[in-house]
Scaffold this active site. Sequence first.
Site, PDB file in Angstrom:
ATOM      1  N   ASP B  58     -23.774  25.390  62.703  1.00 56.06           N
ATOM      2  CA  ASP B  58     -24.421  24.295  63.419  1.00 56.06           C
ATOM      3  C   ASP B  58     -24.986  24.795  64.755  1.00 56.06           C
ATOM      4  N   CYS B  86     -47.873  34.548  74.554  1.00 52.57           N
ATOM      5  CA  CYS B  86     -47.748  34.867  73.126  1.00 52.57           C
ATOM      6  C   CYS B  86     -48.460  33.793  72.302  1.00 52.57           C
ATOM      7  N   CYS B  89     -52.292  33.866  71.305  1.00 52.89           N
ATOM      8  CA  CYS B  89     -52.746  34.649  70.143  1.00 52.89           C
ATOM      9  C   CYS B  89     -52.061  34.250  68.854  1.00 52.89           C
ATOM     10  N   HIS B  90     -50.749  33.944  68.948  1.00 50.28           N
ATOM     11  CA  HIS B  90     -49.975  33.712  67.720  1.00 50.28           C
ATOM     12  C   HIS B  90     -49.804  32.233  67.388  1.00 50.28           C
ATOM     13  N   CYS B 123     -47.632  44.224  72.442  1.00 49.08           N
ATOM     14  CA  CYS B 123     -48.429  43.051  72.822  1.00 49.08           C
ATOM     15  C   CYS B 123     -48.391  42.871  74.337  1.00 49.08           C
ATOM     16  N   CYS B 186     -21.470  55.888  58.642  1.00 47.96           N
ATOM     17  CA  CYS B 186     -21.574  54.439  58.454  1.00 47.96           C
ATOM     18  C   CYS B 186     -20.866  54.065  57.152  1.00 47.96           C
ATOM     19  N   CYS B 189     -16.981  53.516  56.942  1.00 44.55           N
ATOM     20  CA  CYS B 189     -16.456  52.204  57.330  1.00 44.55           C
ATOM     21  C   CYS B 189     -17.069  51.075  56.501  1.00 44.55           C
ATOM     22  N   ARG B 227     -25.794  47.636  68.532  1.00 45.30           N
ATOM     23  CA  ARG B 227     -24.657  47.684  67.595  1.00 45.30           C
ATOM     24  C   ARG B 227     -24.525  49.103  67.020  1.00 45.30           C
ATOM     25  N   CYS B 231     -21.302  51.679  67.266  1.00 49.03           N
ATOM     26  CA  CYS B 231     -20.604  52.188  66.080  1.00 49.03           C
ATOM     27  C   CYS B 231     -20.576  53.715  66.086  1.00 49.03           C
TER      28      CYS B 231
HETATM   29  C1  HEC Z   1     -15.110  53.645  62.826  1.00 48.19           C
HETATM   30  C2  HEC Z   1     -15.648  52.637  61.963  1.00 48.19           C
HETATM   31  C3  HEC Z   1     -17.123  52.373  61.966  1.00 48.19           C
HETATM   32  C4  HEC Z   1     -18.164  53.227  61.758  1.00 48.19           C
HETATM   33  C5  HEC Z   1     -18.104  54.721  61.489  1.00 48.19           C
HETATM   34  C6  HEC Z   1     -19.368  52.428  61.823  1.00 48.19           C
HETATM   35  N1  HEC Z   1     -19.063  51.126  62.080  1.00 48.19           N
HETATM   36 FE1  HEC Z   1     -20.365  49.572  62.136  1.00 48.19          FE
HETATM   37  N2  HEC Z   1     -18.844  48.309  62.594  1.00 48.19           N
HETATM   38  C7  HEC Z   1     -17.520  48.664  62.722  1.00 48.19           C
HETATM   39  C8  HEC Z   1     -16.746  47.506  63.061  1.00 48.19           C
HETATM   40  C9  HEC Z   1     -15.240  47.476  63.297  1.00 48.19           C
HETATM   41  C10 HEC Z   1     -17.649  46.421  63.143  1.00 48.19           C
HETATM   42  C11 HEC Z   1     -17.335  44.951  63.454  1.00 48.19           C
HETATM   43  C12 HEC Z   1     -16.846  44.272  62.199  1.00 48.19           C
HETATM   44  C13 HEC Z   1     -17.840  44.349  61.072  1.00 48.19           C
HETATM   45  O1  HEC Z   1     -18.790  43.551  60.997  1.00 48.19           O
HETATM   46  O2  HEC Z   1     -17.706  45.283  60.243  1.00 48.19           O
HETATM   47  C14 HEC Z   1     -18.963  46.962  62.824  1.00 48.19           C
HETATM   48  C15 HEC Z   1     -20.125  46.198  62.767  1.00 48.19           C
HETATM   49  C16 HEC Z   1     -21.350  46.681  62.398  1.00 48.19           C
HETATM   50  C17 HEC Z   1     -22.545  45.861  62.255  1.00 48.19           C
HETATM   51  C18 HEC Z   1     -22.631  44.371  62.522  1.00 48.19           C
HETATM   52  C19 HEC Z   1     -22.480  43.575  61.254  1.00 48.19           C
HETATM   53  C20 HEC Z   1     -22.505  42.092  61.508  1.00 48.19           C
HETATM   54  O3  HEC Z   1     -22.759  41.352  60.540  1.00 48.19           O
HETATM   55  O4  HEC Z   1     -22.263  41.654  62.619  1.00 48.19           O
HETATM   56  C21 HEC Z   1     -23.543  46.689  61.871  1.00 48.19           C
HETATM   57  C22 HEC Z   1     -24.977  46.319  61.611  1.00 48.19           C
HETATM   58  C23 HEC Z   1     -22.975  48.031  61.773  1.00 48.19           C
HETATM   59  N3  HEC Z   1     -21.644  47.986  62.096  1.00 48.19           N
HETATM   60  C24 HEC Z   1     -23.690  49.154  61.394  1.00 48.19           C
HETATM   61  C25 HEC Z   1     -23.161  50.446  61.390  1.00 48.19           C
HETATM   62  C26 HEC Z   1     -23.944  51.647  61.122  1.00 48.19           C
HETATM   63  C27 HEC Z   1     -25.416  51.654  60.790  1.00 48.19           C
HETATM   64  C28 HEC Z   1     -23.101  52.703  61.244  1.00 48.19           C
HETATM   65  C29 HEC Z   1     -23.407  54.166  61.217  1.00 48.19           C
HETATM   66  C30 HEC Z   1     -24.347  54.632  62.170  1.00 48.19           C
HETATM   67  C31 HEC Z   1     -21.780  52.172  61.536  1.00 48.19           C
HETATM   68  N4  HEC Z   1     -21.861  50.812  61.628  1.00 48.19           N
HETATM   69  C32 HEC Z   1     -20.640  52.942  61.650  1.00 48.19           C
HETATM   70  C33 HEC Z   1     -16.988  49.922  62.516  1.00 48.19           C
HETATM   71  C34 HEC Z   1     -17.708  51.056  62.206  1.00 48.19           C
HETATM   72  C1  HEC Z   2     -53.994  39.043  73.065  1.00 44.60           C
HETATM   73  C2  HEC Z   2     -53.344  38.734  71.835  1.00 44.60           C
HETATM   74  C3  HEC Z   2     -51.838  38.788  71.726  1.00 44.60           C
HETATM   75  C4  HEC Z   2     -50.893  38.373  72.619  1.00 44.60           C
HETATM   76  C5  HEC Z   2     -51.077  37.770  74.003  1.00 44.60           C
HETATM   77  C6  HEC Z   2     -49.620  38.644  71.987  1.00 44.60           C
HETATM   78  N1  HEC Z   2     -49.813  39.199  70.764  1.00 44.60           N
HETATM   79 FE1  HEC Z   2     -48.374  39.758  69.461  1.00 44.60          FE
HETATM   80  N2  HEC Z   2     -49.775  40.523  68.214  1.00 44.60           N
HETATM   81  C7  HEC Z   2     -51.131  40.443  68.397  1.00 44.60           C
HETATM   82  C8  HEC Z   2     -51.794  41.142  67.318  1.00 44.60           C
HETATM   83  C9  HEC Z   2     -53.302  41.304  67.159  1.00 44.60           C
HETATM   84  C10 HEC Z   2     -50.787  41.644  66.483  1.00 44.60           C
HETATM   85  C11 HEC Z   2     -50.933  42.473  65.206  1.00 44.60           C
HETATM   86  C12 HEC Z   2     -50.715  43.925  65.567  1.00 44.60           C
HETATM   87  C13 HEC Z   2     -50.675  44.833  64.351  1.00 44.60           C
HETATM   88  O1  HEC Z   2     -50.667  44.353  63.233  1.00 44.60           O
HETATM   89  O2  HEC Z   2     -50.583  46.042  64.559  1.00 44.60           O
HETATM   90  C14 HEC Z   2     -49.517  41.230  67.067  1.00 44.60           C
HETATM   91  C15 HEC Z   2     -48.288  41.504  66.503  1.00 44.60           C
HETATM   92  C16 HEC Z   2     -47.072  40.976  66.978  1.00 44.60           C
HETATM   93  C17 HEC Z   2     -45.797  41.135  66.309  1.00 44.60           C
HETATM   94  C18 HEC Z   2     -45.572  41.840  64.963  1.00 44.60           C
HETATM   95  C19 HEC Z   2     -45.902  40.839  63.886  1.00 44.60           C
HETATM   96  C20 HEC Z   2     -45.719  41.357  62.484  1.00 44.60           C
HETATM   97  O3  HEC Z   2     -46.188  40.656  61.566  1.00 44.60           O
HETATM   98  O4  HEC Z   2     -45.107  42.379  62.289  1.00 44.60           O
HETATM   99  C21 HEC Z   2     -44.878  40.507  67.074  1.00 44.60           C
HETATM  100  C22 HEC Z   2     -43.373  40.389  66.780  1.00 44.60           C
HETATM  101  C23 HEC Z   2     -45.576  39.965  68.238  1.00 44.60           C
HETATM  102  N3  HEC Z   2     -46.891  40.279  68.132  1.00 44.60           N
HETATM  103  C24 HEC Z   2     -44.966  39.262  69.251  1.00 44.60           C
HETATM  104  C25 HEC Z   2     -45.617  38.854  70.404  1.00 44.60           C
HETATM  105  C26 HEC Z   2     -44.947  38.275  71.557  1.00 44.60           C
HETATM  106  C27 HEC Z   2     -43.455  37.983  71.639  1.00 44.60           C
HETATM  107  C28 HEC Z   2     -45.905  38.054  72.511  1.00 44.60           C
HETATM  108  C29 HEC Z   2     -45.714  37.578  73.896  1.00 44.60           C
HETATM  109  C30 HEC Z   2     -44.699  38.190  74.717  1.00 44.60           C
HETATM  110  C31 HEC Z   2     -47.170  38.467  71.934  1.00 44.60           C
HETATM  111  N4  HEC Z   2     -46.970  38.960  70.666  1.00 44.60           N
HETATM  112  C32 HEC Z   2     -48.397  38.377  72.578  1.00 44.60           C
HETATM  113  C33 HEC Z   2     -51.772  39.805  69.428  1.00 44.60           C
HETATM  114  C34 HEC Z   2     -51.150  39.295  70.578  1.00 44.60           C
END
Ligand code: HEC
Ligand code: HEC
Lengths: 158, 270
Positions: B58, B86, B89-90, B123, B186, B189, B227, B231
């Site tokens: 919620d 933002c 443009c968007h 952007c 990764c 774990c 995160r 880790c």
């Molecule tokens: C020593 C153990 C350990 C290792 C190694 C580890 N993690 Fe974690 N990770 C955790 C713990 C504990 C948490 C918190 C609980 C959970 O969501 O698993 C966590 C949480 C996460 C989360 C958040 C998930 C969520 O839903 O909130 C991500 C994403 C994540 N780990 C990615 C990675 C990646 C990518 C790697 C390798 C680069 C990695 N972890 C290596 C222990 C580990």
């Molecule tokens: C002047 C125009 C302009 C403004 C202002 C702008 N954007 Fe963009 N934005 C673009 C265009 C054009 C693209 C597409 C770029 C591409 O595809 O490489 C883009 C792409 C993006 C994307 C990626 C979208 C995708 O489909 O992957 C994100 C996220 C984003 N903008 C966020 C923002 C946010 C947050 C702001 C304000 C802080 C912002 N933009 C302001 C023009 C703008």
Amino acid sequence: MKRHVALAAVAATFAATAAFAETAPMDVKFTDIGEVTTSLTGQPGDPSKGAEIASTKSLGNCVSCHVVSALDASFQGNVGPELNGAADRWSEAQLRGIVIDAKHTFEGTVMPGMYKTGPFIRPGDGYTGKAAPADLPPILNGQQVEDVVAFLMTLKEE
Amino acid sequence: ALCTAPLRAEMADDELNINGDTPIVTKAPAADFLKGHLDEVYSGWLFRTDSSRAMEQDDFDNPIMVFGEQGMDNWNVADGSEGKSCADCHGDIEEGMKGVRAKMPHLNAKGELWSMENYINDCRTERMGAEAWGWDSGPMKNMTVAIAVQSRGMPVNVKIDGDAAPFWEKGKEMYYTRYGQLELSCASCHEENYGNYIRADHLSQGQLTGFPVYRLKNAGVVSIHNRFKGCIRDTRAETFKPGSQEFRNLELYVASRGTGLEIEGGGVRP
Ligand code: HEC
Ligand code: HEC
Ligand code: HEC
């Protein structure tokens, strides 16, 4: 540091004691099945210190992965098997090998090597996320390993 | 560890339906490329306690929404030398940003792998003449929450073939690399031990569908890369920087492991 100086002094004075100088991590010899037959320090381990090391995060941190009913640490993990009765299942030499580097006993295990200085991929300085110093110490020193092994030897159920 | 298999059942038997009108798929058969690694994929939400899970059901109870609202407010605020917002443009964020979270990260026109934060900063600097936001700065995290919410209930939709494949392969290699003095990957774990406890932490599969998440422990929003940083640090390793090429590659691979799940961000985590 102080301890090393002291050890060196002892070794210099009594040649006989030198034979018991701590075995360096690189020099540890494992048997085919992962045992380490000789003590790392020549000094008996202290099981009560071992118990403390096993429950302390910055030290062995064994309870983060193992349930050990003899320890009153909260939130014991279950990534590894329970250690209750470990001394019934394993010899002292095998337990020493597991604590030093469990990968010689369990291929590919997630259990970290406690008396190992590398090679590691991107070794860090503890839990800081920064690069390790050139002379990264093992997680536990030789005597701490012996203390943990002495503690594990008390875990008997039969 | 084989002996731990039955404990994987230690996961909530619960359905996520945000505000009672946005059902979210939190369990799904794993993608083909995960054969032999995972049979099913699960949202991290299923591994949380009853009270954390309830907060995510919620929006009135979900602490991340306050941050999302600040992001929404900023959406309409002109900034930089071009005097544009933002919205200029968007258009409405509900329309302009629908589905964007679900396909991140993806290749830009130049063939670079960019995360949401890179697109936002591009952007800001190139189109608005405004300053880049720090990867883990307040305004950046608020904006990424506001954008993520627009993809709720949409399936993970990352492209991993074609030109994206080399980035994905690098991310996969990282996922299985055993870092640090603890030599943990990764997978150690989140693949071999999800469902188990590492001390008080109930390990999930480390999926990204809940991101950005609100962490009760930090009382704040946590980005995907932050995160990852934590880790890897916890393996007693030298970690990587948020925004680094390595973390963008890893993000693509980890996101793809969630194929079949739906976006639920912003999640609530302990
Ligand atoms: C020593 C153990 C350990 C290792 C190694 C580890 N993690 Fe974690 N990770 C955790 C713990 C504990 C948490 C918190 C609980 C959970 O969501 O698993 C966590 C949480 C996460 C989360 C958040 C998930 C969520 O839903 O909130 C991500 C994403 C994540 N780990 C990615 C990675 C990646 C990518 C790697 C390798 C680069 C990695 N972890 C290596 C222990 C580990
Ligand atoms: C002047 C125009 C302009 C403004 C202002 C702008 N954007 Fe963009 N934005 C673009 C265009 C054009 C693209 C597409 C770029 C591409 O595809 O490489 C883009 C792409 C993006 C994307 C990626 C979208 C995708 O489909 O992957 C994100 C996220 C984003 N903008 C966020 C923002 C946010 C947050 C702001 C304000 C802080 C912002 N933009 C302001 C023009 C703008
Ligand atoms: C990150 C997790 C982790 C940590 C930390 C850890 N272990 Fe382990 N340990 C394991 C796993 C997993 C196994 C099972 C071996 C396997 O099959 O991979 C194991 C196996 C063992 C065994 C053999 C158990 C049996 O009876 O079969 C012993 C003994 C042991 N560990 C002792 C310790 C001690 C002592 C410490 C701390 C100094 C420790 N472990 C720290 C994960 C860990």
